[in-house]
Design a protein around this motif. Structure first.
Motif, PDB file in Angstrom:
ATOM      1  N   PRO A 219      54.028  41.608  28.826  1.00  0.00           N
ATOM      2  CA  PRO A 219      52.603  41.410  29.099  1.00  0.00           C
ATOM      3  C   PRO A 219      52.291  40.013  29.637  1.00  0.00           C
ATOM      4  O   PRO A 219      52.667  39.016  29.034  1.00  0.00           O
ATOM      5  CB  PRO A 219      51.953  41.590  27.718  1.00  0.00           C
ATOM      6  N   GLU A 220      51.602  39.963  30.774  1.00  0.00           N
ATOM      7  CA  GLU A 220      51.153  38.673  31.318  1.00  0.00           C
ATOM      8  C   GLU A 220      49.741  38.428  30.800  1.00  0.00           C
ATOM      9  O   GLU A 220      48.855  39.232  31.025  1.00  0.00           O
ATOM     10  CB  GLU A 220      51.117  38.728  32.849  1.00  0.00           C
ATOM     11  N   GLN A 221      49.562  37.312  30.124  1.00  0.00           N
ATOM     12  CA  GLN A 221      48.278  37.031  29.465  1.00  0.00           C
ATOM     13  C   GLN A 221      47.483  35.989  30.243  1.00  0.00           C
ATOM     14  O   GLN A 221      47.945  34.884  30.450  1.00  0.00           O
ATOM     15  CB  GLN A 221      48.551  36.508  28.050  1.00  0.00           C
ATOM     16  N   LYS A 346      45.277  41.493  31.254  1.00  0.00           N
ATOM     17  CA  LYS A 346      46.614  41.391  30.687  1.00  0.00           C
ATOM     18  C   LYS A 346      47.425  42.429  31.432  1.00  0.00           C
ATOM     19  O   LYS A 346      47.218  43.621  31.252  1.00  0.00           O
ATOM     20  CB  LYS A 346      46.538  41.687  29.195  1.00  0.00           C
ATOM     21  N   HIS A 347      48.275  41.970  32.333  1.00  0.00           N
ATOM     22  CA  HIS A 347      49.086  42.936  33.079  1.00  0.00           C
ATOM     23  C   HIS A 347      50.243  43.360  32.191  1.00  0.00           C
ATOM     24  O   HIS A 347      51.065  42.530  31.812  1.00  0.00           O
ATOM     25  CB  HIS A 347      49.628  42.300  34.351  1.00  0.00           C
ATOM     26  N   VAL A 348      50.281  44.639  31.870  1.00  0.00           N
ATOM     27  CA  VAL A 348      51.372  45.104  31.025  1.00  0.00           C
ATOM     28  C   VAL A 348      52.463  45.733  31.897  1.00  0.00           C
ATOM     29  O   VAL A 348      52.278  46.806  32.462  1.00  0.00           O
ATOM     30  CB  VAL A 348      50.871  46.109  29.961  1.00  0.00           C
ATOM     31  N   ASN A 349      53.568  45.012  32.041  1.00  0.00           N
ATOM     32  CA  ASN A 349      54.716  45.535  32.784  1.00  0.00           C
ATOM     33  C   ASN A 349      55.461  46.480  31.870  1.00  0.00           C
ATOM     34  O   ASN A 349      55.754  46.137  30.718  1.00  0.00           O
ATOM     35  CB  ASN A 349      55.614  44.379  33.218  1.00  0.00           C
ATOM     36  N   TRP A 350      55.780  47.647  32.403  1.00  0.00           N
ATOM     37  CA  TRP A 350      56.355  48.693  31.550  1.00  0.00           C
ATOM     38  C   TRP A 350      57.587  49.314  32.223  1.00  0.00           C
ATOM     39  O   TRP A 350      57.583  49.571  33.433  1.00  0.00           O
ATOM     40  CB  TRP A 350      55.303  49.789  31.321  1.00  0.00           C
ATOM     41  N   PHE A 473      56.770  49.469  36.234  1.00  0.00           N
ATOM     42  CA  PHE A 473      55.371  49.656  36.608  1.00  0.00           C
ATOM     43  C   PHE A 473      54.546  48.596  35.915  1.00  0.00           C
ATOM     44  O   PHE A 473      54.878  48.156  34.811  1.00  0.00           O
ATOM     45  CB  PHE A 473      54.881  51.058  36.236  1.00  0.00           C
ATOM     46  N   GLU A 474      53.466  48.212  36.568  1.00  0.00           N
ATOM     47  CA  GLU A 474      52.612  47.174  36.008  1.00  0.00           C
ATOM     48  C   GLU A 474      51.212  47.753  35.834  1.00  0.00           C
ATOM     49  O   GLU A 474      50.555  48.097  36.816  1.00  0.00           O
ATOM     50  CB  GLU A 474      52.608  45.990  36.968  1.00  0.00           C
ATOM     51  N   PHE A 475      50.782  47.870  34.598  1.00  0.00           N
ATOM     52  CA  PHE A 475      49.452  48.410  34.283  1.00  0.00           C
ATOM     53  C   PHE A 475      48.497  47.215  34.220  1.00  0.00           C
ATOM     54  O   PHE A 475      48.536  46.434  33.279  1.00  0.00           O
ATOM     55  CB  PHE A 475      49.525  49.154  32.948  1.00  0.00           C
TER      56      PHE A 475
HETATM   57 MG    MG Z   1      52.240  40.723  37.402  1.00  0.00          MG
END
Ligand code: MG
Ligand code: ADP
Length: 723
Positions: A219-221, A346-350, A473-475
């Motif tokens: 997660p990018e905060q 918050k980009h959640v990379n999954w 994937f990035e949510f």
């Molecule tokens: Mg990103």
């Protein structure tokens, strides 16, 4: 005014900066120092106990209750050596916050002394009096018993405080009937479900080692920092986490001079200390930089197994907030603390992967690997298409409503960005379809190698809510203030569901024709892409055309939380969550109820705040200035001057508008005619929020005319630019 005092205090601080204590110790020496890591376990546990524990952690095997006492005693010794006097079961209630209950290791003895104790039972299970946590009706107060249960898969750690340290044990929080009252339990269940289905695809491709397939999250905060003097001078920031009033500053973010700019000294000092604290907790923070808006920053860790990433994310938010205080700042995680400049997400990379197979969303170099990658990828496309409403619902909150669909964050329409190359690959497969003779220019699954897909995550398309970024994937629709657990549960479960669908189709096909795997994959992918391609969109998600196009494609556009939340409990969603044992109908409905209540509470608190600020701070300032203008006019008239009353007239009109705005908002707040949770949400969305906005417009106009020495609230200019 409090505002002037705040400005003076900040300037004072800037001219005599706090000396920053820098600890000159290499990170390797303190990294994970406060974590009961696998290597600490290995050193301190008997071999058989260690092995059994690792099987539970790595492969999701059931915990052997026999070993609990041994583990408890080892954890206690380790923690006490580090100065711990207490232990705490840490859990994650539906509020999205982190909760903890502390107990001392010490028990009194009959001879008046004390003994330190920590049994396996105390490690494994606790009983906090959690009756005031929201449970959406699952737990009535009379039978409020809830249990915390040790989550072996998330490492125990020590939280330091100058006056003592505490052993923290991540736990799941369930009712006495076993229903999930928290955000962790469904994450664990959904990871199990995903693993089970992913194994079937791996088996089809001949990988039968059974290594646990975990979903991974990075997660990018994003967050804002403002000086605490400003924070305390703004009741709205203090109580609602966002400014409810504030005129647009003369200089906003249009110069783009903040993004990736040099990090201000005080901020960098804060970041270094926060990172050091996070390192001690074994949280692998990796990147830091300025974000687009002035005063906005970002931090991102290296990805981890979803459950651990979710716990670490909660700790990260706590640590950022706590450390900011030490540096005289407030860390704002609200999705939209300031109107007119970018909000925070918050980009959640999954992704998903196992120890033996690595990342399953890595395209790979052989036709065989590519085919497997394409199956997982297609399953995700199908999942997002079928459950777009759910994905929208799990990012719905009062705060995120101000961000989604603004000119900076993905729209409320859920779509997938695949990039041109991968889209092209799927288009080719679709063209080939079930035909036995493939037209030329068609990619043949299991034979051809994919064109190289761009690996760098880059910013090629920031406007998509769900983007493929090379190997994950990035949510991006997740709000900065939210727990990532809800989004993870949704992704894990909908993808498990589609992986199940794909596995069933392929298993059936191979049962009929053992050599027909490649053909079966080709057919399956072609079917999925034909049905689900409306969800794929590689263009500009911010544009007006996309809204029209999305409507044509029949995609959902749920603009507000009030529109989106009911998607949590549609018949399809209920059925799916039940099928994979992630959430029962009651558990889902309890979440819907809790989140609706939270939404209404947030809006109500903001509305009351807006009302009181308008009445007790803005209105007095406005009439003082109006009075000043009026007495000037009266004085001029008395000495026989010719003058016009323009300024007084417009000021008087604004004061009148302010009074009306206050009355309208008060009326909306006092209207309690809504009886169902749905109606209450609608009332918040359709009546209260628009009245707040109307009031804000007047107040912001006043800010631009009222004398500066009277204006009570720190301005945007001051909060965003004085560091
Ligand atoms: Mg990103
Ligand atoms: P960008 O801003 O370009 O999206 P960042 O470096 O800020 O890139 O963040 C990328 C995030 O994606 C990091 O947290 C990283 O650990 C995470 N990530 C990378 N690979 C995976 C993966 N396989 N699963 C989950 N997250 C991943």
């Amino acid at each position: 005014t409090p505002r002037r005092t705040a400005v003076a205090a900040v300037i004072n601080r800037i001219s005599s900066p706090q000396t920053i204590e820098f600890v000159d110790v290499p990170a390797q020496e303190y990294y994970s120092a406060n974590v009961f890591t696998k290597s600490v376990m290995k050193d301190r546990l008997p071999k058989s106990v260690f092995k059994s524990l690792i099987r539970t952690i790595d492969s999701g095997e059931k915990l052997d209750p026999e070993i609990a006492d041994v583990v408890a005693s080892a954890i206690k010794d380790w923690a006490m050596e580090k100065g711990a006097t207490h232990y705490a079961h840490v859990f994650y209630p539906l509020t999205g916050a982190t909760a903890e209950k502390h107990d001392s290791f010490l028990s009194p003895t009959s001879d008046g002394g004390t003994l330190s104790e920590f049994s396996g039972k105390q490690l494994c299970q606790g009983e906090p009096d959690g009756s005031s946590f929201p449970s959406g009706g699952i737990r009535v107060t009379s039978q409020a018993r809830g249990y915390t249960i040790w989550d072996v898969t998330s490492p125990a750690y020590i939280l330091e405080n100058p006056n003592g340290t505490t052993l923290c044990i991540p736990t799941a929080f369930v009712s006495w009937t076993g229903e999930a009252l928290d955000k962790k339990t469904p994450v664990l269940r959904s990871m199990q479900a995903l693993n089970k289905q992913a194994q079937r695809i791996l088996n089809i491709f001949g990988h039968e080692d059974g290594a646990f397939v975990a979903s991974t999250a990075g997660p990018e905060q994003e967050y804002f920092l403002v000086d605490r003097n400003f924070y305390y001078a703004r009741p709205d920031l203090l109580n609602a986490g966002r400014t409810l009033f504030g005129a647009k500053p003369p200089k906003g973010q249009e110069f783009d001079d903040h993004y990736f700019g040099a990090i201000p000294e005080r901020v960098l000092a804060f970041m270094c200390e926060a990172e050091r604290e996070l390192f001690k907790l074994g949280i692998p923070v990796k990147t830091r930089h300025n974000e687009v808006a002035p005063g906005q920053f970002e931090v991102a860790p290296v990805f981890e197994s979803a459950n651990v990433a979710a716990d670490h994310q909660q700790l990260m938010m706590l640590t950022l907030r706590k450390t900011a205080e030490k540096y005289g700042m407030a860390c704002l995680m609200h999705e939209k603390p300031f109107a007119g400049v970018n909000g925070s997400g918050k980009h959640v990379n999954w992704s998903l992967g196992s120890s033996s197979q690595g990342n399953l969303l890595d395209p790979g170099d052989t036709p065989h690997d590519n085919a497997q990658f394409l199956v997982f990828c297609a399953a995700i496309i199908r999942a997002v298409y079928k459950h777009q409403g759910l994905l929208r619902a799990v990012v719905a909150s009062a705060g995120n409503d101000h961000r989604l669909g603004a000119n900076e964050a993905p729209p409320a329409i859920i779509s997938i960005f695949l990039g041109d190359q991968l889209t092209d690959v799927f288009e080719q497969i679709k063209a080939g379809g079930a035909n036995s003779s493939l037209p030329s220019g068609t990619l043949e699954v299991g034979v051809d190698v994919l064109p190289p897909l761009p690996k760098d995550a880059g910013d090629r398309n920031r406007t998509s809510p769900f983007a493929f970024t090379g190997n994950r994937f990035e949510f991006r629709a997740v709000g900065s203030n939210q727990s990532i657990s809800g989004p993870l549960v949704a992704m894990n479960t909908i993808i498990a569901d589609s992986v199940d669908y794909c596995a069933t189709k392929l298993e059936e096909a191979i049962a009929k024709n053992p050599d027909g795997l490649n053909g079966a994959i080709q057919t399956l992918l072609s079917e999925i892409i034909t049905e689900c391609s409306p969800i794929i969109f590689n263009g500009d998600g911010y544009s007006e055309e996309w809204h029209k196009e999305a409507e044509k494609r029949g995609l959902l556009n749920l603009k507000t939380t009030a529109d989106a939340l009911p998607q949590l409990a549609t018949p399809e969603t209920i059925e799916m969550f039940a099928k994979y044992g992630v959430l029962s109908e009651r558990e889902l409905e309890s979440r819907l109820e809790t989140y609706q209540e939270q939404y209404c509470m947030t809006v109500s608190v903001e509305a009351s705040l807006a009302l009181s600020i308008a009445r007790t701070l803005i209105f007095p300032a406005a009439i003082r200035y109006q009075n000043e203008l009026a007495s000037t006019c009266a004085n001029l008239k008395a000495v026989g001057y010719d003058f016009d009353t323009d300024t007084l007239d417009s000021m008087t009109a604004l004061v009148k508008a302010l009074q009306e705005g206050i009355a309208t908002l008060e009326h909306a707040i006092n209207d309690v005619s809504a009886t169902t949770p749905d109606d209450e949400c609608r009332h918040c969305c359709d009546a209260i929020l628009p009245s707040m906005l109307a009031l804000r417009e007047t107040v912001d106009k006043l800010e631009e005319v009222v004398a500066d020495d009277i204006w009570p609230l720190p301005t945007y200019q001051e909060m965003l630019f004085i560091k």
